[in-house]
Design a protein around this motif. Structure first.
Motif, PDB file in Angstrom:
ATOM      1  N   LEU A  39       0.747  -1.358   0.073  1.00 11.56           N
ATOM      2  CA  LEU A  39       0.000   0.050   0.128  1.00 11.56           C
ATOM      3  C   LEU A  39       0.962   1.271  -0.067  1.00 11.56           C
ATOM      4  O   LEU A  39       0.520   2.328  -0.640  1.00 11.56           O
ATOM      5  N   ALA A  40       1.771   1.219   0.767  1.00  8.95           N
ATOM      6  CA  ALA A  40       2.819   2.378   0.907  1.00  8.95           C
ATOM      7  C   ALA A  40       3.410   2.741  -0.545  1.00  8.95           C
ATOM      8  O   ALA A  40       3.592   3.844  -0.983  1.00  8.95           O
ATOM      9  N   ARG A  41       3.874   1.531  -1.314  1.00  5.95           N
ATOM     10  CA  ARG A  41       4.550   1.823  -2.521  1.00  5.95           C
ATOM     11  C   ARG A  41       3.416   2.104  -3.545  1.00  5.95           C
ATOM     12  O   ARG A  41       3.783   3.022  -4.450  1.00  5.95           O
ATOM     13  N   GLU A  42       2.134   1.569  -3.371  1.00  2.00           N
ATOM     14  CA  GLU A  42       1.283   2.018  -4.409  1.00  2.00           C
ATOM     15  C   GLU A  42       0.830   3.554  -4.272  1.00  2.00           C
ATOM     16  O   GLU A  42       0.770   4.158  -5.181  1.00  2.00           O
ATOM     17  N   GLU A  43       0.797   3.990  -3.199  1.00  2.00           N
ATOM     18  CA  GLU A  43       0.512   5.315  -2.778  1.00  2.00           C
ATOM     19  C   GLU A  43       1.524   6.202  -3.309  1.00  2.00           C
ATOM     20  O   GLU A  43       1.332   7.272  -4.044  1.00  2.00           O
ATOM     21  N   TYR A  44       2.933   5.719  -3.248  1.00  2.00           N
ATOM     22  CA  TYR A  44       3.834   6.634  -3.850  1.00  2.00           C
ATOM     23  C   TYR A  44       4.012   6.724  -5.265  1.00  2.00           C
ATOM     24  O   TYR A  44       4.056   7.693  -5.875  1.00  2.00           O
ATOM     25  N   ALA A  45       3.647   5.402  -5.815  1.00  2.00           N
ATOM     26  CA  ALA A  45       4.019   5.170  -7.187  1.00  2.00           C
ATOM     27  C   ALA A  45       2.700   6.254  -7.996  1.00  2.00           C
ATOM     28  O   ALA A  45       3.153   7.038  -9.007  1.00  2.00           O
ATOM     29  N   MET A  46       1.495   6.441  -7.209  1.00  2.00           N
ATOM     30  CA  MET A  46       0.521   6.824  -7.900  1.00  2.00           C
ATOM     31  C   MET A  46       0.783   8.464  -7.811  1.00  2.00           C
ATOM     32  O   MET A  46       0.541   9.052  -8.769  1.00  2.00           O
ATOM     33  N   GLN A  47       1.469   9.141  -6.690  1.00  4.91           N
ATOM     34  CA  GLN A  47       1.803  10.322  -6.329  1.00  4.91           C
ATOM     35  C   GLN A  47       3.083  10.487  -7.619  1.00  4.91           C
ATOM     36  O   GLN A  47       2.953  11.755  -8.052  1.00  4.91           O
ATOM     37  N   GLN A  48       3.904   9.790  -7.716  1.00  5.31           N
ATOM     38  CA  GLN A  48       5.013  10.164  -8.590  1.00  5.31           C
ATOM     39  C   GLN A  48       4.717   9.662 -10.135  1.00  5.31           C
ATOM     40  O   GLN A  48       5.396  10.049 -11.081  1.00  5.31           O
ATOM     41  N   ASP A  49       3.493   9.042 -10.250  1.00  4.23           N
ATOM     42  CA  ASP A  49       3.100   8.691 -11.670  1.00  4.23           C
ATOM     43  C   ASP A  49       4.396   7.754 -12.207  1.00  4.23           C
ATOM     44  O   ASP A  49       4.822   8.071 -13.242  1.00  4.23           O
ATOM     45  N   VAL A  50       4.691   6.765 -11.304  1.00  6.51           N
ATOM     46  CA  VAL A  50       5.787   5.942 -11.841  1.00  6.51           C
ATOM     47  C   VAL A  50       5.392   4.461 -11.641  1.00  6.51           C
ATOM     48  O   VAL A  50       4.790   4.056 -10.534  1.00  6.51           O
ATOM     49  N   SER A  51       5.667   3.449 -12.279  1.00  6.95           N
ATOM     50  CA  SER A  51       5.291   2.163 -12.145  1.00  6.95           C
ATOM     51  C   SER A  51       5.910   1.695 -10.727  1.00  6.95           C
ATOM     52  O   SER A  51       7.265   1.837 -10.454  1.00  6.95           O
ATOM     53  N   PRO A  52       5.003   1.147 -10.012  1.00  7.82           N
ATOM     54  CA  PRO A  52       5.525   0.519  -8.793  1.00  7.82           C
ATOM     55  C   PRO A  52       6.684  -0.327  -8.867  1.00  7.82           C
ATOM     56  O   PRO A  52       7.663   0.012  -7.855  1.00  7.82           O
ATOM     57  N   GLY A  53       6.934  -1.210  -9.616  1.00  6.98           N
ATOM     58  CA  GLY A  53       8.239  -2.041  -9.591  1.00  6.98           C
ATOM     59  C   GLY A  53       9.262  -1.313 -10.058  1.00  6.98           C
ATOM     60  O   GLY A  53      10.653  -1.820  -9.615  1.00  6.98           O
ATOM     61  N   ARG A  54       9.447   0.030 -10.540  1.00  3.61           N
ATOM     62  CA  ARG A  54      10.469   0.755 -10.807  1.00  3.61           C
ATOM     63  C   ARG A  54      10.978   1.639  -9.619  1.00  3.61           C
ATOM     64  O   ARG A  54      12.072   2.090  -9.465  1.00  3.61           O
ATOM     65  N   LEU A  55      10.128   1.652  -8.471  1.00  2.00           N
ATOM     66  CA  LEU A  55      10.294   2.313  -7.177  1.00  2.00           C
ATOM     67  C   LEU A  55      11.169   1.080  -6.310  1.00  2.00           C
ATOM     68  O   LEU A  55      12.324   1.393  -5.767  1.00  2.00           O
ATOM     69  N   VAL A  56      10.470   0.287  -6.091  1.00  2.76           N
ATOM     70  CA  VAL A  56      11.165  -1.010  -5.291  1.00  2.76           C
ATOM     71  C   VAL A  56      10.447  -2.199  -6.011  1.00  2.76           C
ATOM     72  O   VAL A  56       9.008  -2.363  -5.784  1.00  2.76           O
ATOM     73  N   PRO A  57      11.226  -3.128  -6.544  1.00  6.12           N
ATOM     74  CA  PRO A  57      10.629  -4.631  -6.935  1.00  6.12           C
ATOM     75  C   PRO A  57      10.140  -5.376  -5.897  1.00  6.12           C
ATOM     76  O   PRO A  57      10.241  -5.206  -4.758  1.00  6.12           O
TER      77      PRO A  57
END
Length: 400
Positions: free
Chosen positions: A224-242
């Motif tokens: 959920l934390a990764r999803e929230e940040y990915a949405m904010q940054q408009d970045v694919s979640p897996g590119r933030l942290v696999p």
């Protein structure tokens, strides 16, 4: 050597109006394609829409810059749209309120014709002999400005599609599959998107390696934390942290934020820059009173290999029906899954209607989403196979 065409991305209201006037004055169906930034951006939004029509030309539209594409819908919204693998592009087009009144899917047509290679380049080459280069298919289409080589690639995706469509129309007619195709195209056009999963975090790759409900709670919070940040940054979640890094962090059970930071397997572009975010999620998971169940109710059928023990009658039905459907697909020169999906066949074999005649089986298949042509081709076959399964069971095993 002829000079390569130069393409311009339409990103102004004036350019949109001029392109739409040309498209409206064109003739015949329109070829439509979409480029996304899958694997780069959070959403599946369209970052480029390509349209081609005879007597009009090829036009490349920039949806983020234009925002309102209603003039395009007005220009082409009353003719057939030709797409390749339409099910992939229609959701992105719907987000832009671009809605085709009817479609022709060149990939689906090739499948129904039994062609082994159904990618766009293969179908274009097989029908009109043109060889396409596909080197930019996995590009980040949110890039601005888009390189000219990418624009040429995007334009070629629609430049030949109408000619391909015309050849496939003839091939379908010759094979007696025009009605099959029409029903498949319409089913694809009106298919509703699947509702969101109840627990989407359970799709975390590697989750099955974790044991215990507490670890599942931590996995949920990290996801959920990764999803929230990915949405904010408009970045694919897996590119933030696999996914594998999140699972590795949970398995390592770090005792502190610094210990989390020292984990070699906890990597990714945001693994350290957002360390507080990930540590807070781990703590929240460890303190949560809401522990997820390790197993959740599901209507998923057991794998067929388990049927002989779990439901021997269903196993017998499937073993009789599956070869019959496969044989009919062979006769029709198409993949079995295009004649009838394995899931549909398993559903009616596991829990057949009563009576299990062709009419009732047809109704059951219709309820599962089968098209009329599929029902006509398979319902009686399946009913006959179910009868054979009962007869085989009554005869019992042969004596030693």
């Amino acid at each position: 050597m002829a000079e390569a065409a130069q393409y311009t991305v339409i990103d102004t209201a004036e350019g949109l109006a001029a392109a739409c006037a040309a498209l409206a004055a064109g003739s015949g169906p329109v070829a439509v394609d979409v480029e996304r930034a899958s694997g780069f951006r959070y959403s599946q939004r369209a970052y480029l829409v390509q349209v081609n029509r005879r007597d009009a030309g090829v036009f490349l539209f920039d949806p983020p810059a234009l925002k309102d594409l209603s003039p395009l819908q007005a220009a082409i919204g009353d003719v057939e749209w030709v797409l390749h693998a339409a099910s992939q592009d229609l959701p992105s087009l719907r987000e832009l309120d671009l809605l085709p009144p009817e479609i022709f899917d060149t990939e689906l047509a090739a499948r129904l014709l039994g062609w082994e290679r159904v990618g766009l380049a293969a179908v274009v080459e097989a029908t009109i002999g043109v060889v396409l280069k596909k080197e930019h298919s996995a590009a980040d289409w949110s890039t601005r400005p888009l390189p000219q080589a990418w624009l040429e690639y995007a334009a070629l995706d629609v430049e030949h599609l109408i000619d391909v469509r015309d050849e496939l129309v003839l091939a379908l007619e010759e094979a007696g599959k025009s009605e099959f195709a029409a029903q498949e195209f319409e089913a694809t056009r009106i298919r509703e998107q699947k509702p969101p999963r109840t627990d989407p975090w359970r799709r975390l790759s590697g989750l099955h390696t974790l044991r215990g409900r507490r670890n599942l709670a931590i996995a949920r919070q990290l996801w959920l934390a990764r999803e929230e940040y990915a949405m904010q940054q408009d970045v694919s979640p897996g590119r933030l942290v696999p996914d594998r890094a999140l699972v590795a962090a949970i398995a390592a059970a770090p005792a502190s934020k610094s210990e989390l930071a020292s984990l070699k397997d906890f990597n990714g572009r945001a693994s350290r820059s957002q360390l507080d975010r990930w540590w807070n999620a781990i703590v929240a998971g460890r303190e949560s009173a809401d522990l997820p169940q390790e197993r959740v109710p599901s209507d998923t059928l057991p794998p067929p290999r388990a049927w002989v023990d779990r439901n021997p009658e269903a196993d017998a039905r499937l073993k009789q029906a599956r070869p019959a459907v496969e044989e009919r697909a062979e006769q029709l020169h198409m993949p079995t899954e295009n004649l009838l999906t394995p899931e549909m066949l398993r559903r009616v074999a596991w829990a057949p209607p009563a009576p299990a005649d062709a009419l009732s089986i047809g109704e059951a298949l219709r309820g599962l989403g089968a098209r009329e042509w599929q029902i006509e081709q398979t319902a009686q076959l399946i009913a006959d196979a179910f009868v054979r399964s009962v007869q085989a069971g009554d005869e019992g095993p042969e004596p030693a």
